[in-house]
Design a protein around this motif. Structure first.
Motif, short mmCIF file in Angstrom:
data_model
loop_
_atom_site.label_atom_id
_atom_site.label_comp_id
_atom_site.label_asym_id
_atom_site.label_seq_id
_atom_site.Cartn_x
_atom_site.Cartn_y
_atom_site.Cartn_z
N LEU A 180 -3.15 -11.21 -5.45
CA LEU A 180 -3.06 -9.73 -4.71
C LEU A 180 -3.66 -8.88 -5.64
O LEU A 180 -3.45 -8.67 -7.01
CB LEU A 180 -1.37 -9.56 -4.68
N VAL A 181 -4.63 -8.14 -4.91
CA VAL A 181 -5.54 -7.22 -5.46
C VAL A 181 -5.13 -6.04 -4.81
O VAL A 181 -4.99 -5.82 -3.75
CB VAL A 181 -6.95 -7.51 -5.42
N ALA A 182 -5.25 -4.89 -5.74
CA ALA A 182 -5.05 -3.41 -5.44
C ALA A 182 -6.36 -2.63 -5.57
O ALA A 182 -6.81 -2.51 -6.70
CB ALA A 182 -3.79 -2.67 -6.05
N GLU B 207 0.79 -1.20 0.17
CA GLU B 207 0.14 -0.20 0.19
C GLU B 207 0.94 1.38 -0.05
O GLU B 207 0.40 2.18 -0.71
CB GLU B 207 -0.96 -0.15 1.32
N THR B 208 1.88 1.31 0.75
CA THR B 208 2.57 2.44 0.90
C THR B 208 3.49 2.79 -0.57
O THR B 208 3.56 3.80 -0.89
CB THR B 208 3.92 2.31 1.68
N VAL B 209 3.91 1.61 -1.22
CA VAL B 209 4.51 1.84 -2.68
C VAL B 209 3.34 2.36 -3.41
O VAL B 209 3.66 3.27 -4.34
CB VAL B 209 5.15 0.57 -3.04
N ASP C 296 2.27 8.48 -8.96
CA ASP C 296 1.61 9.68 -9.44
C ASP C 296 0.16 9.10 -9.75
O ASP C 296 -0.22 8.25 -10.37
CB ASP C 296 2.29 10.27 -10.43
N GLY C 297 -0.79 9.99 -9.07
CA GLY C 297 -2.22 9.83 -9.41
C GLY C 297 -3.02 9.17 -8.49
O GLY C 297 -4.11 8.94 -8.61
N VAL C 298 -2.32 8.29 -7.33
CA VAL C 298 -3.01 7.57 -6.65
C VAL C 298 -3.09 8.22 -5.45
O VAL C 298 -2.13 8.72 -4.73
CB VAL C 298 -2.25 6.23 -6.45
N LEU C 299 -4.32 8.35 -4.66
CA LEU C 299 -4.78 9.18 -3.51
C LEU C 299 -4.50 8.13 -2.36
O LEU C 299 -3.68 8.41 -1.25
CB LEU C 299 -5.99 9.69 -3.33
N THR C 300 -5.24 7.00 -2.42
CA THR C 300 -5.26 6.05 -1.38
C THR C 300 -5.16 4.61 -1.88
O THR C 300 -5.91 4.58 -3.18
CB THR C 300 -6.63 6.09 -0.67
N ALA C 301 -4.60 3.52 -1.15
CA ALA C 301 -4.42 2.45 -1.81
C ALA C 301 -4.68 1.30 -0.67
O ALA C 301 -4.24 1.62 0.35
CB ALA C 301 -3.25 1.98 -2.51
N VAL C 302 -5.50 0.25 -1.26
CA VAL C 302 -5.76 -0.85 -0.06
C VAL C 302 -5.31 -2.05 -0.81
O VAL C 302 -5.57 -2.47 -2.17
CB VAL C 302 -7.00 -0.97 0.32
N ALA C 303 -4.47 -2.99 -0.26
CA ALA C 303 -4.10 -4.20 -0.77
C ALA C 303 -4.66 -5.41 -0.15
O ALA C 303 -4.95 -5.42 1.39
CB ALA C 303 -2.48 -4.48 -0.90
N ALA C 304 -5.02 -6.37 -0.57
CA ALA C 304 -5.86 -7.60 -0.26
C ALA C 304 -5.47 -8.84 -0.89
O ALA C 304 -5.16 -8.94 -2.16
CB ALA C 304 -7.44 -7.34 -0.10
#
Length: 885
Positions: A457-459, A436-438, A443-451
């Motif tokens: 692996l889905v983002a 998620e940190t990476v 650029d262009g990504v505000l928030t990310a959640v990985a699961a």
């Protein structure tokens, strides 16, 4: 929670491993002692450099190479307590390098060349590595700012300095291995010699591994379990069978390797064993199996246990040195993680550090000789995870695993998943927060959640409204710059909002079901083959629909699913497609369908290569194809970019040198080439007019083909030469011996990669023969022009075709011909061959010269190929004017 004395005694007995006496010596001394006992026995079998088959190293030779490496390290100033980054391909020198670092008193930091450069650089810097131990073949991967010891440059005859007189302590570090970290950066786990030695001797005792045994090593050195594969045989007098990475990743190839190797032991994750099963492997009665790194599914346990000599489930975090438990699996009784290894203690505790009664779940804590020193340079994290003074073990240092476990009433230990966000994906530890940190740094990504969803692996990402909307491919490409391949999300879903709990935290349970899509526009399957392939994809990937231009790895595919797809294709059409096909541009439904229709033979196609199919005109007719002839190198990759920019409608077919695919097929005269190629042309287009062209030597071939066609009474629509120098005496090089041609060959190898490989012919003459050719391969691999495991035989065929073309050109001095000829001259070429490159003495028809940007090589590649295509466009369209920018 109360417990009586009997229960306490039972828990202690179940959780305490055997405690045999242990020698004070570490792995270097144990290996040295074994080499003294059996110097002539085979210690190691590995693929030889240059793809020359396999080589065997005796214990004596491995010890000698280990001492040579250690001597070179000491001479470079490496000593006890230093860290050495090791960056090598899988081969015999890798094992000697690792042992050499230990022999020199240092600790190694294993670096896999396949990991992103940014990640490798961080690990070496974080470990404060003294130097990089590597080889010239990996020069492109060398880390800036770090001193290098090139193993290829260490002299075999160098006398070894006296061994380090400073005694090695059991607490000295053996290696630092980096795993996924919750802060967005990998963290180093520092393993001491005592822990490594205990693991090896404990597993020798558990398995009974002896001198008659061999272990097939398939794991990358960036995964801690590789240590057992490489070292267990060496402390038992057995042999290591080192499998190359390409074979280890391909189920069908690995199945063959298992069978042919005669290995008696193999260790792998459940993912790898499933990959073998999916590839049609039906077991090996003489093979003993170690399975660990992730949960062992019951169906896989049933499959393996009935088809191998023995099956052991093994469990352990990196922080307790590879494995802490092992046990023989009896599927009928369910799956447990076995009993503690020697000098290992297990505790299932509640949140207050008190023992949990059998039958109830708690957190698994591990103590004993296998514990790591801690996390490298991470004192706070070490104190958090390595704890002393818990009520259940007041005076003992324990590692907090984060795994949920429970003891059964019969003393078996069952694993019940994680208590945090750390996950295992195909055997690898993944901290979702690192992913998620990476992603949030893209650029262009505000928030990310990985699961993790069904082994993928889905983002889930929210786009930054103030920036340009990111594409899925862009997000994955950016993530791949710093994350290893298994941590790059296979599916990226851009959402308008994330589901939240009442406390405004992400509600992972309500994240939408992954729906894979690609940036390619959707186009439905067009025939029965594409329909069948699309159906396979939807079943294997769990998707609702697949477009024919979606790439397998862009819509959630991974290595194990690729094996399943390959097996499904084999079952449907009886065609074997290598897994590597899916990795490249052929990994779409459309491209795979083309391979299936041709019987899977496009991977070994004939000389005529279709670069673009014809598109019928409005009246239903189609123009004749444009035939392009191979340049000096024999391949036709150089025409791909040009074809992309040519006007639509006309098919583009390229003629490859026959010697590229089949040894001994290369022609050594231009006249013979032309005669042979005309037969190919007539199979596609029996009669003219013919549209012909080529770059470099390809333009010369086009001229001779046109001459012979004219003699046969056929017409040519047009002939184009792209910076082709006329075959006249003044253009023939003064010196074009084998070394000169080999130097040119090296130069031309690098051109498609946009790189420069300049190896003087004088140097190649000095080396001579195979040594000169191997030098070219090494330099090309180091530059990143060739893969490290490039097929030597294939590249040798390339050179043989190149040599044949050189001979053909030197002996070709044709008569002038009444032909029209369009010459595109590279305006930035430094060598002056005259305003028409000598064609004015051969062309007796209309000779037109158009200057285009670029030099002789760059004219065929971006951005100049677009301009070259525009210059040819009027002819391709069928108009008479010649365009230029």
């Amino acid at each position: 929670m109360g417990e009586d004395g009997g229960e306490r005694a039972a828990l202690a007995a179940w959780g305490t491993g055997p405690e045999p006496a242990r020698p004070a010596e570490g792995l270097p001394e144990l290996f040295r002692a074994q080499a003294a006992r059996t110097p002539d026995a085979v210690a190691l079998v590995a693929r030889a450099s240059g793809d020359l088959g396999e080589e065997e190293w005796s214990y004596a030779r491995l010890l000698a190479e280990t001492e040579r490496t250690a001597a070179a390290l000491r001479a470079a100033g490496v000593g006890r307590g230093d860290r050495v980054a090791v960056l090598l391909d899988r081969g015999a020198p890798l094992l000697a390098a690792l042992l050499g670092v230990l022999e020199a008193g240092a600790a190694y930091v294993p670096l896999d060349p396949k990991l992103p450069a940014e990640r490798l650089a961080y690990m070496a810097e974080d470990a404060r590595a003294r130097l990089l131990l590597t080889s010239g073949a990996l020069r492109a991967h060398w880390l800036p700012g770090l001193d290098v010891l090139d193993l290829d440059g260490t002299a075999p005859e160098r006398p070894a300095p006296a061994r380090d007189a400073t005694p090695r302590e059991p607490s000295d570090l053996a290696y630092i291995l980096y795993t996924s970290g919750s802060t967005g950066r990998p963290k180093g786990v520092a393993i001491p010699h005592a822990a490594l030695t205990n693991l090896l001797l404990a597993m020798r005792e558990e398995t009974g591994f002896g001198p008659s045994d061999s272990l097939l090593a398939v794991t990358t050195i960036s995964f801690d379990i590789a240590g057992l594969e490489l070292y267990l045989p060496l402390v038992a007098g057995g042999r290591v069978l080192l499998c190359d990475s390409a074979t280890a990743a391909d189920g069908a190839a690995l199945a063959v390797r298992v069978r042919e190797s005669g290995a008696t032991w193999m260790q792998a994750t459940p993912t790898s064993w499933r990959m073998l099963r999916e590839a049609g492997w039906d077991g090996a009665p003489g093979l003993n199996v170690l399975c660990g790194g992730e949960e062992l599914p019951l169906d896989l346990a049933e499959f393996l246990s009935s088809r191998v000599a023995s099956l052991r489930n093994v469990y352990g975090p990196t922080e307790t040195t590879v494995w802490s438990t092992a046990g023989t699996v009896v599927p009928a009784g369910g799956i447990d993680i076995g009993a503690p290894l020697a000098h290992t203690r297990l505790y299932v505790l509640d949140a207050r550090g008190r023992a949990v009664e059998p039958g109830f779940p708690g957190e698994l804590w591990i103590g004993g000789a296998g514990l790591a020193t801690g996390y490298w340079d991470r004192a706070e994290l070490t104190a958090e995870r390595f704890v002393t003074g818990l009520p259940a073990a007041p005076g003992e240092r324990l590692y907090r695993t984060g795994d949920r476990a429970r003891w059964t009433g019969g003393g078996r230990l069952r694993h019940h998943g994680r208590l945090d966000n750390q996950v295992k994906l195909r055997g690898y530890r993944v901290e979702l927060s690192e992913v998620e940190t990476v992603l949030e740094a893209v650029d262009g990504v505000l928030t990310a959640v990985a699961a993790i969803h069904e082994d993928r692996l889905v983002a889930y990402v929210l786009a930054d409204p103030g920036a340009e909307a990111p594409t899925q491919a862009g997000i994955r490409a950016a993530a791949a710059l710093s994350l290893p391949p298994y941590m790059v999300p296979g599916i990226v879903m851009v959402l308008d909002e994330l589901p939240l709990t009442a406390n405004k935290k992400v509600d992972r349970a309500r994240l939408p079901r992954p729906v894979a899509s690609s940036d390619a526009g959707f186009e439905k399957p067009r025939d029965a083959t594409e329909i069948t392939l699309a159906r396979m994809w939807t079943e294997i990937l769990g998707l609702d629909r697949i477009g024919v231009h979606d790439h397998f790895f862009d819509v959630g595919g991974h290595s194990l699913l690729a094996v399943r797809l390959s097996a499904a294709i084999r079952a449907e059409w009886d065609i074997d497609l290598p897994i590597s096909v899916l990795l490249g541009s052929q990994g779409t439904v459309a491209e795979l369908a083309s391979l299936v229709r041709s019987g899977g033979q496009d991977t070994a196609h004939g000389p005529l290569v279709t670069l673009r199919e014809a598109a019928p005109r409005e009246d239903g007719t189609a123009q004749g194809p444009l035939f392009l002839f191979h340049p000096f190198g024999g391949t036709v990759f150089c025409y791909v970019e040009l074809t992309r920019h040519l006007p639509e409608g006309r098919a583009v077919l390229a003629v490859e040198a026959p010697g590229i695919q089949q040894e001994g097929e290369a022609e050594i005269s231009v006249e013979a080439m032309a005669t042979r190629y005309i037969e190919l042309l007539r199979e596609v287009r029996p009669h003219g007019p013919y549209a012909l062209g080529g770059w470099c030597f390809g333009g010369v071939i086009a001229y001779e083909v046109a001459r012979q066609l004219r003699a046969l009474g056929e017409e040519t629509e047009f002939v184009v030469g792209i910076d082709s120098r006329a075959p006249v005496e003044e253009n023939i090089p003064d010196s074009a011996d084998d070394a000169t041609l080999l130097s040119w060959f090296a130069r031309d190898l690098a051109v498609p990669a946009g790189k420069t490989l300049d190896i003087p012919a004088e140097r190649l003459r000095e080396l001579g023969g195979d040594a000169a050719f191997d030098h070219i391969l090494e330099e090309a691999a180091a530059l990143g022009v060739l893969a490290q495991d490039a097929d030597r035989a294939q590249i040798l065929r390339y050179f043989e075709a190149y040599l044949a073309n050189g001979i053909a050109l030197q002996t070709y001095l044709p008569e002038p011909a009444p032909l029209d000829f369009l010459l595109l001259r590279a305006a930035e070429e430094e060598t002056d061959y005259g305003p028409s490159l000598g064609w004015d003495s051969l062309i007796k028809g209309d000779l037109r010269v158009v200057d285009v940007p670029g030099d002789h090589n760059s004219v065929m590649y971006p951005p100049h190929a677009r301009v070259a295509a525009r210059a040819i466009a009027p002819l391709v369209k069928g108009t008479t004017e010649h365009g230029q920018d």
